[in-house]
Structures are given as structure tokens and as C-alpha cells.
Design an enzyme around this catalytic site. Structure first.
Site, PDB file in Angstrom:
ATOM      1  CE  LYS A   1      -4.014   2.391   1.509  1.00 29.03           C
ATOM      2  NZ  LYS A   1      -5.293   2.415   2.224  1.00 29.03           N
TER       3      LYS A   1
ATOM      4  CD  GLU B   1      -8.461   6.485  -5.395  1.00 31.84           C
ATOM      5  OE1 GLU B   1      -8.360   6.429  -4.163  1.00 31.84           O
ATOM      6  OE2 GLU B   1      -9.264   5.808  -6.035  1.00 31.84           O
TER       7      GLU B   1
ATOM      8  CG  ASN C   1     -10.678   1.556  -5.543  1.00 34.77           C
ATOM      9  OD1 ASN C   1     -10.794   1.514  -4.328  1.00 34.77           O
ATOM     10  ND2 ASN C   1     -10.484   2.666  -6.222  1.00 34.77           N
TER      11      ASN C   1
ATOM     12  CG  HIS D   1     -12.548  -2.256  -2.906  1.00 41.57           C
ATOM     13  ND1 HIS D   1     -11.583  -3.238  -2.935  1.00 41.57           N
ATOM     14  CD2 HIS D   1     -12.572  -1.800  -1.627  1.00 41.57           C
ATOM     15  CE1 HIS D   1     -11.032  -3.337  -1.729  1.00 41.57           C
ATOM     16  NE2 HIS D   1     -11.617  -2.479  -0.923  1.00 41.57           N
TER      17      HIS D   1
ATOM     18  CG  HIS E   1     -14.970  -3.134   3.191  1.00 42.38           C
ATOM     19  ND1 HIS E   1     -15.453  -2.446   2.100  1.00 42.38           N
ATOM     20  CD2 HIS E   1     -13.620  -3.184   3.040  1.00 42.38           C
ATOM     21  CE1 HIS E   1     -14.438  -2.080   1.333  1.00 42.38           C
ATOM     22  NE2 HIS E   1     -13.313  -2.506   1.873  1.00 42.38           N
TER      23      HIS E   1
HETATM   24  N1  LIG Z   1      -9.031   5.258   5.254  1.00 39.32           N
HETATM   25  C1  LIG Z   1      -8.888   4.233   4.422  1.00 39.32           C
HETATM   26  O1  LIG Z   1      -8.010   4.235   3.562  1.00 39.32           O
HETATM   27  C2  LIG Z   1      -9.806   3.047   4.564  1.00 39.32           C
HETATM   28  C3  LIG Z   1      -9.545   1.881   3.858  1.00 39.32           C
HETATM   29  C4  LIG Z   1     -10.382   0.792   4.059  1.00 39.32           C
HETATM   30  C5  LIG Z   1     -11.446   0.883   4.940  1.00 39.32           C
HETATM   31  N2  LIG Z   1     -11.679   2.049   5.603  1.00 39.32           N
HETATM   32  C6  LIG Z   1     -12.777   2.184   6.571  1.00 39.32           C
HETATM   33  O2  LIG Z   1     -12.512   1.306   7.653  1.00 39.32           O
HETATM   34  C7  LIG Z   1     -13.746   0.946   8.268  1.00 39.32           C
HETATM   35  C8  LIG Z   1     -13.751  -0.537   8.517  1.00 39.32           C
HETATM   36  O3  LIG Z   1     -12.653  -0.847   9.376  1.00 39.32           O
HETATM   37  P1  LIG Z   1     -12.724  -2.082  10.372  1.00 39.32           P
HETATM   38  O4  LIG Z   1     -13.072  -3.271   9.595  1.00 39.32           O
HETATM   39  O5  LIG Z   1     -11.491  -2.064  11.184  1.00 39.32           O
HETATM   40  O6  LIG Z   1     -14.021  -1.720  11.246  1.00 39.32           O
HETATM   41  P2  LIG Z   1     -14.186  -1.342  12.777  1.00 39.32           P
HETATM   42  O7  LIG Z   1     -13.339  -0.212  13.164  1.00 39.32           O
HETATM   43  O8  LIG Z   1     -15.646  -1.184  13.012  1.00 39.32           O
HETATM   44  O9  LIG Z   1     -13.661  -2.666  13.522  1.00 39.32           O
HETATM   45  C9  LIG Z   1     -14.333  -3.884  13.334  1.00 39.32           C
HETATM   46  C10 LIG Z   1     -14.791  -4.461  14.665  1.00 39.32           C
HETATM   47  O10 LIG Z   1     -13.679  -5.025  15.326  1.00 39.32           O
HETATM   48  C11 LIG Z   1     -13.584  -4.524  16.639  1.00 39.32           C
HETATM   49  N3  LIG Z   1     -12.159  -4.566  16.971  1.00 39.32           N
HETATM   50  C12 LIG Z   1     -11.163  -3.860  16.400  1.00 39.32           C
HETATM   51  N4  LIG Z   1      -9.987  -4.249  16.879  1.00 39.32           N
HETATM   52  C13 LIG Z   1     -10.230  -5.227  17.788  1.00 39.32           C
HETATM   53  C14 LIG Z   1      -9.405  -6.025  18.610  1.00 39.32           C
HETATM   54  N5  LIG Z   1      -8.073  -5.938  18.556  1.00 39.32           N
HETATM   55  N6  LIG Z   1      -9.996  -6.902  19.440  1.00 39.32           N
HETATM   56  C15 LIG Z   1     -11.339  -7.032  19.468  1.00 39.32           C
HETATM   57  N7  LIG Z   1     -12.168  -6.313  18.689  1.00 39.32           N
HETATM   58  C16 LIG Z   1     -11.610  -5.413  17.859  1.00 39.32           C
HETATM   59  C17 LIG Z   1     -14.218  -3.178  16.581  1.00 39.32           C
HETATM   60  O11 LIG Z   1     -14.648  -2.738  17.856  1.00 39.32           O
HETATM   61  C18 LIG Z   1     -15.373  -3.450  15.620  1.00 39.32           C
HETATM   62  O12 LIG Z   1     -16.427  -4.025  16.311  1.00 39.32           O
HETATM   63  C19 LIG Z   1     -14.841   1.397   7.321  1.00 39.32           C
HETATM   64  O13 LIG Z   1     -15.468   2.538   7.878  1.00 39.32           O
HETATM   65  C20 LIG Z   1     -14.109   1.759   6.038  1.00 39.32           C
HETATM   66  O14 LIG Z   1     -14.737   2.822   5.330  1.00 39.32           O
HETATM   67  C21 LIG Z   1     -10.879   3.119   5.430  1.00 39.32           C
HETATM   68 ZN   LIG Z   2     -11.289  -2.396   1.161  1.00 33.68          ZN
END
Ligand SMILES: NC(=O)c1ccc[n+]([C@@H]2O[C@H](COP(=O)([O-])OP(=O)(O)OC[C@H]3O[C@@H](n4cnc5c(N)ncnc54)[C@H](O)[C@@H]3O)[C@@H](O)[C@H]2O)c1
Ligand SMILES: [Zn+2]
Ligand SMILES: NC(=O)c1ccc[n+]([C@@H]2O[C@H](COP(=O)([O-])OP(=O)(O)OC[C@H]3O[C@@H](n4cnc5c(N)ncnc54)[C@H](O)[C@@H]3O)[C@@H](O)[C@H]2O)c1
Ligand SMILES: [Zn+2]
Lengths: 377, 377
Positions: free
Chosen positions: A235, A245, A253, A256, A275
């Protein structure tokens, strides 16, 4: 006192973004020495930590202890779990808390959590005093290999996901690989789909390595660190080449466009689809669609599907519980996706495993016919 | 159809910021041809106009007409007048309106108004889809010579002024000098103080020119355009050298440390003091303080005061109607000002007219004694 980082069992990925360059440290136990890394890399001595209830319950006090031991004054805000937390109201709450904590330009906002917390806290860090320092402590696998790297931040609005945000690079990323042990298996698999993605984009050898070593990645140990480091490096390479981008970054993507359409089609109901699961199905579809366009062999699509389903990820639309809307509605979601320019569809297609490319001007009718066929197999 | 810009009676200032470079056009009648400039310089064909009630009543429909004539689809949002409009709630309202208008990355948000509207609309443009195009149509003199140039955007919070915002450069600035005729004389004078500031920073010849030509600047005509163009060029030069204010850009704060303290001391009550008036008094104080430190001749301070008071600006603390708080309170406001690093005061001082410089480590006790003396003269 503090051994120089990275330590022997750790990996370091450097993002060479000129005056916005930063390091990503990857390894077990990094939360316990966050304070040391903070003071050796940042000028300020104050921090405002943003976390969610799941993560906060487990890792907030070790982080506070570490910061305090090294003389960093820290306050914290714990928000509810879930995608809804990425809201305008919470942006107001976070910025207000950060200003109350008297965070100045050289002090930092720290995101302790998954992508939700990272995106929200990073946005706040990007707008307080037109930008204060920002430290990512990603705790989900998805956040460690994807959202914590690259500087995209954002929140959702009633008009759609991630429609408000800024580019604000972190100053340090600490990916503590031990905390992944408390992640649910389903969330771990979802993050793993993004790891596979890096192989499929342009690293065939990495995909082959994952086919052989995925069990160790799931179990922890050196292979997990290795897989996360390769992903971060992948990345990082794309981000350094195309920070905002305008071109190559679109490759990230892969899977995606279909994936987002499926997320929209299931109304972002995480009990049906998260996701990374949408991305897994989307990557299989992207390979099959490329085969249909005679760009790649159908065997590659089969091999991708076999690996993803071996680790327990969904690979077919019918793997999603519940009814999907008609294909026309899926197509609408695809057309509303950001990767549409002037009515024509931009897709990430592939010539085979690790040979993805950006295809402009993909006819919508082809996509429609393909999707229709996929559902009725 | 459209004559190439700038036309004979116009001036163009170019901001050479690489891939964020843009033009500032200065002259009478630019609102009437905004549509032509828009389509010849921007790719998108949609615009969301943000304005306030004063300015909207006069200039919104000419602007809409011009855009429509040239095929730009425009919608508008008219907000209440005044500094309170720079709020988080209005940021939410503006971003929601911009997303409803389906503004994509190449479309634009247009700010039609003074610095309040420019700062708010620019912030919204900077965060919608992580940045959409932005056109400034500044209508106050302050906005034409200062706030519309340089990319600083922001809103106020309960913690202070301009504490949330982003750097987001406009893609085009249209300074229609004819609309200044409807500005109140007091607002015109306040903007004029910032013009004088550019002379005092590093253009002694410009200050001398203003002493001779200020009447024509106030009346309109070529001298007004000239004064605005010189000011924009001066600000552009500083911004190009130091886009994110890490060094030289601080010179633009000449007169502002004292000025901000006086604004805070009058609780930002514009019936008592507007920003430019605070800057006028602040510039006189900065020159007198420099004389007290034996850096400059007291004659320079007298000459600055004479010119500012000739045009009708306040130059002394006692020119402000009502009581001022004790000097200790003024000092607190000075210490809270952004230009304080690690407890020591950073001031813009001068060696004479047009010879300003950034002075670190000015002892607070000297400032305090000076202020005490000024009040009791
Ligand atoms: N900024 C970017 O470049 C980018 C890229 C991809 C995704 N995203 C965003 O990221 C989000 C999804 O991220 P995600 O999948 O981490 O979601 P999230 O932050 O909701 O975490 C997923 C779940 O795991 C739990 N969790 C996290 N770490 C944990 C741990 N160590 N132990 C126990 N539970 C834990 C959280 O509380 C949550 O319930 C979306 O909003 C998406 O739009 C952003
Ligand atoms: Zn993704
Ligand atoms: N972004 C920057 O770099 C920067 C620099 C300096 C000041 N600012 C900000 O600018 C703001 C002050 O700007 P301002 O002085 O333009 O205030 P403003 O926008 O409130 O305008 C002053 C008054 O003049 C009226 N007005 C504007 N144009 C008019 C016209 N042509 N005819 C009749 N009335 C008109 C407005 O309605 C308002 O009542 C402050 O919020 C300050 O923080 C920003
Ligand atoms: Zn000013």
C-alpha cells in the site's frame, strides 16, 4: 532505555512522502511501548486518544500507562462500536474534546481501534488548527493492512459513505499484531481478504506464499507479521506514487466496485456482509469478468475462489444470507460508485493472478450481462 | 465570444503553487462574466454558491445569470450575515447542500461574499469528497486583498476563532472591484488597513504611494485596482514561499498580535471594533514598540499613525469606544494568541517602514510595560 525500533521480531515500513514521511512499525507488544515511540518521534507531549468500546475495554489502559510512563499527558474519548460512529456529530464531539485537551500543532490525536476510529480520529486531527499530529494504533487486521496507511480519512453522511474527509497522513503507525488475537474470526478473515488483494494486484509470488502459509497468518507468529508487513509495503508503494488517487492508486480498488455494490445491496447490514467479505466476492467476480472478456484464464478465477473459500470467506453472491435485489439495482449501485467517469465505467480488471490493471470505458451492458449470468448459475 | 482575460482594465495575479496553481483576476464587472471564466478554467459544469444575506440580495442573481448563460448548473444557499455564521452547524448545512447538489471533484463550490463566507465555503469545499474545486468571489475589500488568497479556511468554536479548518487553495479568484461601492465605509476602511500592512511589511514605496493615492483607492478607479493587485501579489509571494505558515508567512501577522488581543478584549463586538480596525491600532503599536526597543525611529510610528488616521481608522487604544480590560487581561490574550511558542512571545517587529521581521523571544515583561505606558499617556 528504549531499544531502537524496529526490534528483532518487528518490521518497519517507511512511507517516503517528503516532509510528510512516516514509519509503520509492525510487531507484537507495540502498545506497551507506545510512549517510548511517541516521545522519540514527536515533539509534543500531549495526546488525545480516540477509541471504541470494544477496543477501549481491552487496550486503553495499557496505552495510557505506557504514555504516562514516558511523560506524555493523555486524555481519552471512548465512542460506540460500529460504522455509525463515523458521523458529523461524532466529528464535532472529537474535535471539541481535542481542543479541550489543548492539543497544539505538535501534539497528537491517537486513533486506537479499527478503521472506523482511524477514519474519524484522522479527520479530526486533519482539521483541528488546520492539522495536528496524528498517530494510528490500528487494532483490526483491516486497519493494520489498509485503512491506517495512506492518509485517507472520513465520515459518512446521509448521501453516502466517506463523502466528507481530508487527506491527512499520520506521523506514526503502530500495528501491534498481538491485539489481533482478540479480534473475532470473522473480522480477521475480512481483513485477510485485503491482504490477498495485494497479491492479486501485482504480487503473484505473495499470493502463492499466502496459499501455503495462510494458517500461520491466522494463528499468529512470524508469518502474520510478514503478511502484514508485505501488505503495508504494497500500500505504501502505491500511496507514495499517487498520494491523492489520480491514477495508479485506483488499483487498490480491485474487487471493490462489485464489493461496494454488494454492501449497498445489503444496506450495509454487517450481519449479512462486512466490507472484506464483499471484497472477497468482488475479487472473484473481477477475475471471472476478466475471463469473460478474454483477458485472463478462467483457471485463475477458480484458484482465487478456492483460496478465499479455504480460509472461510464467501466467494459467491449466493453465499450472502438473504435475498439480493434485482441486477438492475446492483448496476445502479455500481454506477454510483466513485470510479465512474462521464457515464463510462472504470473497473480494475486482470490478465491473471498478480496482473491487475485499470480499465476505463468498460461497457455497462457487459457488466450487466455478466452479473445476470453469475446469479443464475 | 469571451475576450481573453485579463482584459485591458483588469489585473491578473498568478499563484505559482505547482499543481495547485491558480489565477486571481481583479477588475470591475467580473461577476457578470463569472460563467465564462468558470467554463474556460474548470472541467466541471456544476456549482454550489454560498453567500450571505447582504451580498446575496445584491449579487446572487447576476452571478446565477452569468453561470446559466455559459451552461453552468448552479444552486445557492444564503446564510445570515456575520462572524457567527462560521460555525460547525453551518459547516454541516453547507456540506449537506453541496452533496445534495451532486458536486463532484471537478465541480465547484463558489464563495460569494466577505471573509466569513469564504472561510466557511472553502472549508466545506476542502472536505466534500476530500476536496472539490473552489472559486472565490470575494466582495469585501478585506476578502479581496487578504482572506480569498492563500488557501486558509476555517470556522470558529467555543474554544476560539478559526480553530477548525483546512488548507484548501481556490482554483480561481474573481475580485470584482465594482461591488466594493456597496460596502459600508467602515468595512472599506477596515480592509484598507490590510492593504497598508503589505506596504509596512516590506514595500516602503507602496506605503508612500498609498499616502499620495488613498483618496482614489477609496473612490474607485484604476488606483483601487492597482492597490488590490499589489496587495494580492504581496500575499501571493509570501504564500508561494511558505504555503503552510512554517516561517515567513508569519510576517502577514504584522499588527495582528496586538490587534487580536484588542478584538478579544472587546469580546469581538463589531460595534466597538472590527478586525481591520484592530489591525490598524496594532500596526501603530508594533511600530511604537519597535521604537521603544530602539529598533526603529519613533518618526516612523508617527507617520504610520498619521496615514491611518487620515483615512479614518483608529490608531490608539482609547479610540475604541467603551472601557478596555486591565493590561494583565490584554497580556493573557496576547499569550493565548497562536504566535506563542514554548512560553516565549513571537512578535512581528520592524526596523522602519517596510522593514518588518519576525522576532522570537520577545520578553513578556517588555510588552506589558509598553502597553501600560500606552494606555496612560
Ligand atoms: N481510510 C482508508 O483508507 C480506509 C480503507 C479501508 C477501509 N476504511 C474504513 O474502515 C472501516 C472498517 O474498518 P474495520 O473493519 O477495522 O471496522 P471497525 O473499526 O468497526 O472494527 C471492526 C470491529 O472489530 C472490533 N475490533 C477492532 N480491533 C479489535 C481487537 N483488537 N480486538 C477485538 N475487537 C476489535 C471493533 O470494535 C469493531 O467491532 C470502514 O469505515 C471503512 O470505510 C478506510
Ligand atoms: Zn477495502
Ligand atoms: N482565510 C484567511 O486567510 C483570512 C484572512 C483574514 C481574515 N479572515 C476571516 O475573514 C473574516 C472577515 O472578513 P470580512 O471582513 O470580509 O467579513 P464579512 O464576510 O462578515 O463581511 C463584512 C460585512 O460586509 C458585508 N459585505 C461584504 N461584501 C459586501 C458588498 N460588496 N456590499 C455590501 N456589503 C458587503 C457582509 O455582508 C458583512 O456584513 C473573519 O472571519 C476572518 O477570520 C480569513
Ligand atoms: Zn488581518
Amino acid at each position: 532505555m528504549n531499544a531502537p525500533s524496529p526490534r528483532p521480531n518487528e518490521r518497519l515500513v517507511h512511507l517516503a512522502l517528503g516532509d510528510r514521511a512516516y514509519d509503520i512499525l509492525i510487531g507484537p507488544g507495540l502498545i506497551a511501548r507506545a510512549g517510548g515511540e511517541f516521545i522519540s518521534r514527536l515533539k509534543g507531549r500531549r495526546a488525545a486518544i480516540i477509541t471504541d468500546e470494544n477496543v477501549g475495554a481491552r487496550y486503553l489502559s495499557p496505552l495510557m500507562d505506557s504514555l504516562q510512563t514516558d511523560g506524555v499527558e493523555a486524555v481519552s474519548l471512548t465512542l460506540p462500536v460500529g460504522e455509525k460512529t463515523k458521523s458529523f456529530d461524532n466529528l464535532a464531539a472529537v474535535t471539541d474534546m481535542v481542543l479541550s485537551a489543548r492539543i497544539e500543532r505538535n501534539d497528537a490525536v491517537i486513533a486506537l481501534g479499527g478503521g472506523v476510529i482511524g477514519d474519524l480520529a484522522g479527520f479530526a486531527a486533519g482539521i483541528v488548527r488546520r492539522g495536528v499530529r496524528f498517530v494510528q494504533i490500528p487494532t483490526s487486521l483491516l486497519a493494520q493492512v489498509d485503512s491506517s496507511v495512506g492518509g485517507k480519512t472520513g465520515i459518512n453522511t446521509r448521501h453516502g459513505k466517506n463523502l466528507l474527509g481530508v487527506f491527512h497522513q499520520p506521523d506514526l503507525v503502530l500495528a501491534d499484531t498481538a491485539v489481533l488475537d482478540s479480534l473475532s474470526p470473522r473480522e480477521f478473515r475480512a481483513g485477510y481478504a485485503e491482504i490477498v488483494k495485494y497479491g492479486l494486484i501485482d504480487k503473484p509470488y505473495f499470493f502463492h506464499w499466502l496459499e501455503r502459509h495462510w494458517k500461520q497468518v491466522f494463528e499468529g507468529g512470524p508469518e502474520r507479521i510478514e503478511a502484514i508487513a508485505v501488505s503495508c509495503q504494497a500500500k505504501a508503494d502505491v500511496v507514495v506514487e499517487d498520494e491523492r488517487e489520480t491514477g495508479r492508486r485506483a488499483l487498490l480498488n480491485l474487487g471493490h466496485t462489485f464489493g461496494h455494490a454488494l454492501e449497498a445491496a445489503t444496506a450495509y447490514d454487517s450481519s449479512r456482509l462486512v466490507h472484506g467479505e464483499g471484497v472477497a466476492i468482488g475479487m472473484v467476480l473481477a477475475h471471472r469478468f476478466s475471463a469473460r472478456l478474454n483477458l485472463a484464464s478462467p483457471d485463475d478465477a477458480a484458484r482465487v475462489a478456492a483460496h478465499l473459500s479455504e480460509v472461510g470467506l464467501p466467494t459467491e453472491m449466493w453465499d450472502i444470507p438473504g435475498e439480493l435485489p434485482p441486477t438492475e439495482i446492483l448496476m445502479e449501485a455500481i454506477a454510483q460508485d466513485k470510479k465512474v467517469k462521464g457515464g463510462k465505467l472504470t473497473f480494475i480488471l486482470t490478465r491473471g493472478i498478480g496482473q491487475s490493471f485499470v480499465a476505463d470505458e468498460v461497457p455497462a451492458s457487459e457488466v450487466m450481462a455478466f452479473l445476470e449470468g453469475m446469479r443464475n448459475q
